[in-house]
Scaffold this active site. Structure first.
Site, PDB file in Angstrom:
ATOM      1  N   ASP A   9       0.825  -1.192   0.000  1.00 42.08           N
ATOM      2  CA  ASP A   9       0.000   0.000   0.000  1.00 42.08           C
ATOM      3  C   ASP A   9       0.868   1.255   0.000  1.00 42.08           C
ATOM      4  O   ASP A   9       1.932   1.271   0.632  1.00 42.08           O
ATOM      5  CB  ASP A   9      -0.863  -0.034   1.268  1.00 42.08           C
ATOM      6  CG  ASP A   9      -2.029   0.893   1.116  1.00 42.08           C
ATOM      7  OD1 ASP A   9      -3.095   0.410   0.701  1.00 42.08           O
ATOM      8  OD2 ASP A   9      -1.854   2.106   1.383  1.00 42.08           O
ATOM      9  N   LYS A  59       0.892  13.734 -16.192  1.00 41.88           N
ATOM     10  CA  LYS A  59      -0.222  14.637 -16.338  1.00 41.88           C
ATOM     11  C   LYS A  59      -1.507  13.880 -16.006  1.00 41.88           C
ATOM     12  O   LYS A  59      -1.474  12.659 -16.121  1.00 41.88           O
ATOM     13  CB  LYS A  59      -0.252  15.256 -17.728  1.00 41.88           C
ATOM     14  CG  LYS A  59      -0.948  14.373 -18.797  1.00 41.88           C
ATOM     15  CD  LYS A  59      -1.279  15.128 -20.026  1.00 41.88           C
ATOM     16  CE  LYS A  59      -2.726  15.410 -20.208  1.00 41.88           C
ATOM     17  NZ  LYS A  59      -3.584  14.300 -20.601  1.00 41.88           N
ATOM     18  N   GLU A 110      -9.672  13.756 -32.919  1.00 41.72           N
ATOM     19  CA  GLU A 110      -9.614  12.313 -32.689  1.00 41.72           C
ATOM     20  C   GLU A 110     -10.928  11.710 -33.146  1.00 41.72           C
ATOM     21  O   GLU A 110     -11.996  12.246 -32.816  1.00 41.72           O
ATOM     22  CB  GLU A 110      -9.365  12.018 -31.206  1.00 41.72           C
ATOM     23  CG  GLU A 110      -8.004  12.525 -30.759  1.00 41.72           C
ATOM     24  CD  GLU A 110      -7.679  12.244 -29.294  1.00 41.72           C
ATOM     25  OE1 GLU A 110      -6.582  11.743 -29.010  1.00 41.72           O
ATOM     26  OE2 GLU A 110      -8.543  12.533 -28.453  1.00 41.72           O
ATOM     27  N   HIS A 170      -1.008  19.917 -23.857  1.00 39.82           N
ATOM     28  CA  HIS A 170      -0.416  19.600 -25.165  1.00 39.82           C
ATOM     29  C   HIS A 170      -0.508  20.768 -26.152  1.00 39.82           C
ATOM     30  O   HIS A 170       0.462  21.136 -26.798  1.00 39.82           O
ATOM     31  CB  HIS A 170      -1.121  18.400 -25.810  1.00 39.82           C
ATOM     32  CG  HIS A 170      -1.168  17.163 -24.969  1.00 39.82           C
ATOM     33  ND1 HIS A 170      -0.222  16.868 -24.028  1.00 39.82           N
ATOM     34  CD2 HIS A 170      -2.061  16.128 -24.940  1.00 39.82           C
ATOM     35  CE1 HIS A 170      -0.520  15.698 -23.459  1.00 39.82           C
ATOM     36  NE2 HIS A 170      -1.633  15.239 -23.993  1.00 39.82           N
TER      37      HIS A 170
HETATM   38  C1  BG6 Z   1      -3.640  12.221 -23.709  1.00 39.96           C
HETATM   39  C2  BG6 Z   1      -5.096  12.460 -23.473  1.00 39.96           C
HETATM   40  O1  BG6 Z   1      -2.860  13.077 -22.904  1.00 39.96           O
HETATM   41  O2  BG6 Z   1      -3.330  12.469 -25.075  1.00 39.96           O
HETATM   42  C3  BG6 Z   1      -5.947  11.629 -24.415  1.00 39.96           C
HETATM   43  O3  BG6 Z   1      -5.415  12.135 -22.129  1.00 39.96           O
HETATM   44  C4  BG6 Z   1      -5.527  11.825 -25.838  1.00 39.96           C
HETATM   45  O4  BG6 Z   1      -7.326  11.940 -24.247  1.00 39.96           O
HETATM   46  C5  BG6 Z   1      -4.025  11.624 -25.980  1.00 39.96           C
HETATM   47  O5  BG6 Z   1      -6.217  10.883 -26.638  1.00 39.96           O
HETATM   48  C6  BG6 Z   1      -3.545  11.933 -27.379  1.00 39.96           C
HETATM   49  O6  BG6 Z   1      -2.188  11.620 -27.481  1.00 39.96           O
HETATM   50  P1  BG6 Z   1      -1.568  11.255 -28.873  1.00 39.96           P
HETATM   51  O7  BG6 Z   1      -0.122  11.118 -28.612  1.00 39.96           O
HETATM   52  O8  BG6 Z   1      -2.213   9.983 -29.319  1.00 39.96           O
HETATM   53  O9  BG6 Z   1      -1.911  12.384 -29.814  1.00 39.96           O
END
Ligand code: BG6
Length: 459
Positions: free
Chosen positions: A85, A138, A206, A230
């Site tokens: 734990d 994150k 996406e 990002h």
């Molecule tokens: C993550 C998010 O940080 O980045 C996701 O939590 C997202 O929701 C992902 O899909 C996208 O990352 P990448 O590298 O596939 O563009």
């Protein structure tokens, strides 16, 4: 403790989803490349043991990396397991024991932030924090005040130079190429400013939904999940001033300056959307107002960018999966203005493929007084053994290079920009899966010349 190679890696959350999808494959690739040859200690709660962890690692690597027996043997020789734990001091005494002679271990907290306070306290009490660095995943907090608290907690036991806050977009070469491309090409700097640039837009689309992440996503939403981290990083790379030198702090200083010159988000500069069907997703509240799409307009109040609008858009269940940037240029007045049919642009595609394309006007076929837009594409062929973003950031953290990690002031400034907006009540419009978000976007947040909707070539 900068630029010292770490001599052990302890990762907490070894049985979790992130470990399965990203961490095991990244560690495996690091071993394969000869970049990792130190003890790897997986820590997890619950009913687990080394044998089970080895099995899970194998499955993960077979599924998500380029498995081979020889590297896997090396991986197994480095892998150890500590169960227990995270609030139990015994767990950390066992970690300390497993660390053996290691003097500079890296502790990677691949676990929900709610567990950080107890882990950090235990790391110190057990002696595991001595000479160590810590990597945190994150999301770094959920708003400005929680990020402040998290920083306070981390910095009470570790120095800033020992804290590595992951934003895996900083491990993507095409994202780093934005800065590189701007500053190594002398062609660009003279026009990279408000005199010549009309607008910039960043789209992260996406074509899938929230998958099985309802519990996380419903308290997070698009702005917290991908924009505050990002996409703000991408914006900084596109707009920062040239650093004085190429050391990590000079580069990170310039990014923070960009964030400080952006006005905080106002309600009229954002449109939020939610895809139809979201409320039926598992672990989502039935009356959720969480956004699965957001589009926003930002302004950077600096001599270089004053008056240029920046647009950011991200969402789930959009027509494609693609991250792309479009920089549109202004027309220059001349006798040719009337035949300049479209603005010039530079298009950077970050994923799924990597593209840098210049949109230029040429004489239309068979017509001397008309122009057509034609793209000149430089297609930087990915380096054949290109690293995955996680592999890159973990390699950097183990080597003590913080350049591609978010610094304390950066994460705080990034939260400040969205904080008021996130705490205010704002509408969320629904949209049909497979479209470019709610219709309201085009009315309320629309770049001059319209949104650039990326299209993918059919394979
Ligand atoms: C993550 C998010 O940080 O980045 C996701 O939590 C997202 O929701 C992902 O899909 C996208 O990352 P990448 O590298 O596939 O563009």
């Amino acid at each position: 403790m900068a630029q010292v190679n770490s001599d052990a890696l302890v990762f907490y959350g070894a049985t979790g989803d992130l470990a399965f999808k990203k961490i095991f494959p990244a560690l495996f690739q690091m071993i394969k490349r000869g970049h990792l040859n130190v003890p790897i200690i997986g820590v997890a709660r619950g009913d687990f043991n080394l044998e089970k962890l080895q099995g899970r690692a194998k499955e993960s690597i077979q599924r998500h990396a380029n498995f081979d027996d020889e590297t896997f043997e090396k991986f197994l020789a480095l892998l150890a397991f500590v169960g227990g734990d995270y609030t139990d001091p015994q767990t950390f005494l066992r970690v300390r024991e497993a660390l053996g002679a290691a003097k500079h271990p890296t502790h990677y907290l691949a676990i929900p932030p709610i567990l950080f306070p107890s882990i950090i306290a235990q790391l110190e009490q057990s002696g595991c924090a001595k000479g160590a660095r810590v990597i945190v995943e994150k999301p770094f907090g959920t708003d400005y005040s929680s990020a402040l608290n998290l920083n306070k907690l981390l910095l009470s036991k570790f120095s800033e130079s020992s804290v590595y806050r992951i934003d895996h977009y900083l491990g993507k070469r095409p994202v780093n190429n934005l800065v590189f491309f701007r500053f190594v090409n002398s062609l660009l700097e003279p026009v990279w400013n408000k005199k010549h640039i009309e607008s910039m837009q960043i789209t992260m689309a996406e074509d899938f939904g929230i998958q099985s992440r309802g519990a996380f996503y419903d308290v997070t939403g698009t702005i917290r999940d991908v924009i505050q981290n990002h996409l703000f990083q991408i914006l900084c790379n596109l707009t920062m001033e040239p650093p004085q030198t190429l050391d990590s702090e000079s580069i990170r200083d310039e990014k923070v300056k960009v964030l400080k010159s952006i006005s905080p988000l106002r309600a009229q500069d954002v449109v939020r959307g939610q895809y139809q069907g979201y409320l039926q997703e598992k672990a989502v509240s039935k009356d959720s107002k969480t956004e699965t799409f957001a589009a926003m307009r930002l302004h950077i109040n600096s001599p270089r960018w004053d008056g240029v609008p920046f647009f950011i858009r991200a969402g789930k269940q959009l027509p494609v999966t693609c991250t792309e940037i479009l920089v549109r240029f202004k027309h220059l007045p001349s006798a040719y203005s009337s035949i300049a049919s479209k603005p010039n642009h530079i298009r950077f595609r970050i994923s799924p493929d990597v593209t840098v394309a210049f949109g230029m006007l040429i004489m239309a076929p068979e017509e001397d007084m008309a122009s057509v837009l034609s793209e000149v594409q430089g297609n930087p062929t990915p380096f054949p053994k290109e690293k995955d973003a996680y592999e890159r950031v973990l390699t950097d953290a183990m080597a003590g290079d913080p350049t591609h990690f978010a610094r304390q002031d950066y994460v705080e400034e990034a939260w400040k920009l969205v904080d008021d907006y996130l705490h205010a009540d704002s509408p969320v419009f629904d949209y049909i899966p497979g479209t470019w978000g709610p219709e309201e976007v085009n009315e309320l947040i629309c770049p001059p010349g319209g949104w650039n909707n990326p299209t993918l070539q059919k394979k």
